[in-house]
Design an enzyme around this catalytic site. Structure first.
Site, short mmCIF file in Angstrom:
data_model
loop_
_atom_site.label_atom_id
_atom_site.label_comp_id
_atom_site.label_asym_id
_atom_site.label_seq_id
_atom_site.Cartn_x
_atom_site.Cartn_y
_atom_site.Cartn_z
N HIS A 69 -32.92 6.07 -87.80
CA HIS A 69 -32.26 4.75 -87.83
C HIS A 69 -32.14 4.20 -89.25
O HIS A 69 -32.36 3.02 -89.50
CB HIS A 69 -33.01 3.74 -86.95
CG HIS A 69 -32.78 3.95 -85.49
ND1 HIS A 69 -31.55 3.76 -84.88
CD2 HIS A 69 -33.62 4.36 -84.50
CE1 HIS A 69 -31.65 4.04 -83.59
NE2 HIS A 69 -32.88 4.42 -83.33
N ASP A 125 -38.71 6.26 -85.12
CA ASP A 125 -38.25 6.66 -83.78
C ASP A 125 -36.89 7.36 -83.89
O ASP A 125 -36.17 7.20 -84.88
CB ASP A 125 -38.13 5.45 -82.85
CG ASP A 125 -37.18 4.38 -83.39
OD1 ASP A 125 -37.20 4.13 -84.61
OD2 ASP A 125 -36.42 3.80 -82.60
N GLU A 126 -36.56 8.13 -82.85
CA GLU A 126 -35.24 8.73 -82.69
C GLU A 126 -34.71 9.36 -83.98
O GLU A 126 -33.62 9.03 -84.45
CB GLU A 126 -34.27 7.65 -82.16
CG GLU A 126 -34.70 7.17 -80.78
CD GLU A 126 -33.83 6.07 -80.18
OE1 GLU A 126 -33.20 5.32 -80.95
OE2 GLU A 126 -33.79 5.95 -78.94
N VAL A 127 -35.51 10.26 -84.54
CA VAL A 127 -35.07 10.95 -85.77
C VAL A 127 -34.17 12.12 -85.34
O VAL A 127 -34.58 13.28 -85.33
CB VAL A 127 -36.28 11.44 -86.59
CG1 VAL A 127 -35.82 11.91 -87.98
CG2 VAL A 127 -37.31 10.33 -86.75
#
Length: 450
Positions: A69, A125-127
């Site tokens: 992100h 998060d959400e790499v």
């Protein structure tokens, strides 16, 4: 500042802290100044917010993304060379020293404006697409190297960097990149000694048993404490305009079940997240004033260990609302909380604008039969037909223009002009412009007749 105005209410509802993801709204300076959006806070505004939070006894936890992100940073040409995948601005390349230097510079500037912090959230998060960059592909070809180790080494580097400069501050990370890793991999990485994971799930029916097992796994790996993260808005639809309180209430009740089965002393706290966008490039979802009743219900539910008539009454009293609806979208009943007028008008627009315009343009037989696109293009109209729908069209347009005027004025008290503009373009103008166009075409057709 709207956030400052709602802080006393949040405190009264049971909040004990404030988790702030600044993204592009932080007043970065020097080489980082280009990260600032036009609507970024000024240092004075932030100091006022932080000092009000402190005065109310709220612990502030800043959140600065340091891995995934990262679009608000990596979209800029000046930082594009630090992308994991050349074409994609979401993830940071963990192999470059400059990547860590960038994260450290961001953290230092945020830290400089905050005093006496106990925690600092470093995101992670959400790499997405980690391991798919050229340098990562080469690194992964070496013996024993895995995507998990790559992820953990960057988290460890950021956490170590934070610990060496700010030894009294504990880093927090989102847990989704860690969930699927083996206990052995996590334990050997050294990460559990450096950070506290925040387990997030925003569903109305979370897997309680699975969460308890995950928590126990994290404890066995060496994490001293864990956090939970629920949601009070921004998790049920990327372009959602109204908050369905029931969904978020059920989410809190599920987390209460997980908490009741957690080992004593394992839980540090729970963050009630309220997302404003799904990512940097997506549209706005529910605005904060629209979701205040949901946040109120969620906070009071966690504070009281459940939801009851008594909790409902508490919330209604604190919000100045006569009838709180949990299982349907809120009615347009007014409250007295800051921003309640925005909730009323957004509800009216969401329920009735599109449907009333569609009713007129697609289901009125005089419009579909005697003023179709074919007629409009050629400015053909039967004079008698004008009387059948011109008054309705003009009156509907006047009504919605008045609502729009009120909503715009209310929103400008709370949001920067660019946010107001974006919300209007997404939620109001498509229907309003259709209506305006038919009224204009009608005027032109009448003029052509004369």
């Amino acid at each position: 500042m709207y956030v400052v105005r709602v802080l006393p209410l949040l405190r009264a509802l049971g909040a004990t802290g404030l988790l702030l993801e600044y993204e592009d709204t932080f007043p970065y300076t020097g080489p980082l100044e280009l990260l600032q959006a036009p609507h970024a806070y000024s240092p004075a505004e932030l100091r006022a917010l932080l000092s009000r939070a402190r005065a109310l006894g709220l612990d502030v936890v800043p959140l600065v993304q340091s891995f995934g992100h990262m679009e608000f940073v990596l979209k800029h040409r000046e930082f594009a060379h630090l992308r994991e995948v050349k074409e994609l601005p979401n993830a940071l390349n963990p192999h470059k020293e400059e990547s860590l230097a960038l994260v450290k510079a961001m953290i230092d500037q945020v830290m400089a404006l905050h005093e006496d912090l106990q925690w600092f959230h470093i995101g992670c998060d959400e790499v997405y697409y980690l391991g798919e960059g050229e340098e990562s592909k080469q690194w992964l070809q070496q013996q024993d190297n895995t995507p998990e180790k790559l992820c953990l080494s960057h988290i460890k580097a950021v956490a170590t960097c934070l610990a060496s400069s700010y030894p009294m501050v504990t880093p927090i990370v989102w847990d989704d990149m860690l969930r699927g890793m083996s206990e052995e991999t996590l334990a050997e990485s050294g990460v559990p000694q450096l950070v506290q994971p925040m387990i997030w799930d925003y569903a109305a029916d979370i897997d309680v048993e699975g969460k308890v097992q995950l928590l126990e796994k994290y404890r066995r790996c060496g994490f001293s404490k864990v956090w939970f993260a629920s949601a009070f808005k921004g998790a049920t639809g990327v372009n959602q305009s109204l908050t369905l309180i029931g969904h978020h209430l059920r989410n809190q009740l599920e987390w209460l079940q997980v908490a009741s089965r957690s080992p004593g002393g394992a839980l540090e706290g729970i963050a009630l997240t309220g997302w404003q966008r799904y990512d940097h490039f997506s549209v706005l979802c529910e605005l904060l004033p629209v979701a205040i009743p949901s946040l109120a219900v969620c906070l009071q539910t966690l504070k009281n260990g459940g939801y009851s008539e008594k909790v409902k009454e508490n919330v209604e009293n604190l919000l100045g609302m006569s009838n709180l609806e949990v299982d349907t979208f809120m009615s347009t009943s007014l409250g007295t909380f800051p921003g309640s007028h925005i909730l009323t008008l957004v509800t009216e627009v969401s329920f009735y604008l599109k449907s009333s315009v569609d009713e007129l343009l697609e289901r009125n037989r005089y419009v579909t039969g005697w003023f179709s696109p074919y007629h409009r293009k050629r400015k053909i109209i039967h004079p008698i037909i004008i009387h059948h729908f011109q008054p309705d069209a003009v009156s509907l347009l006047c009504k919605w223009n008045a609502v729009l005027h009120d909503l715009q004025a209310a929103m400008e008290q709370v949001f920067h002009r660019c946010a107001v503009e974006e919300w209007m373009e997404e939620n109001v103008y498509p229907s309003l412009q259709k209506l305006q166009q038919v009224v204009d075409d009608l005027d032109e057709a009448i003029e052509a007749q004369n």
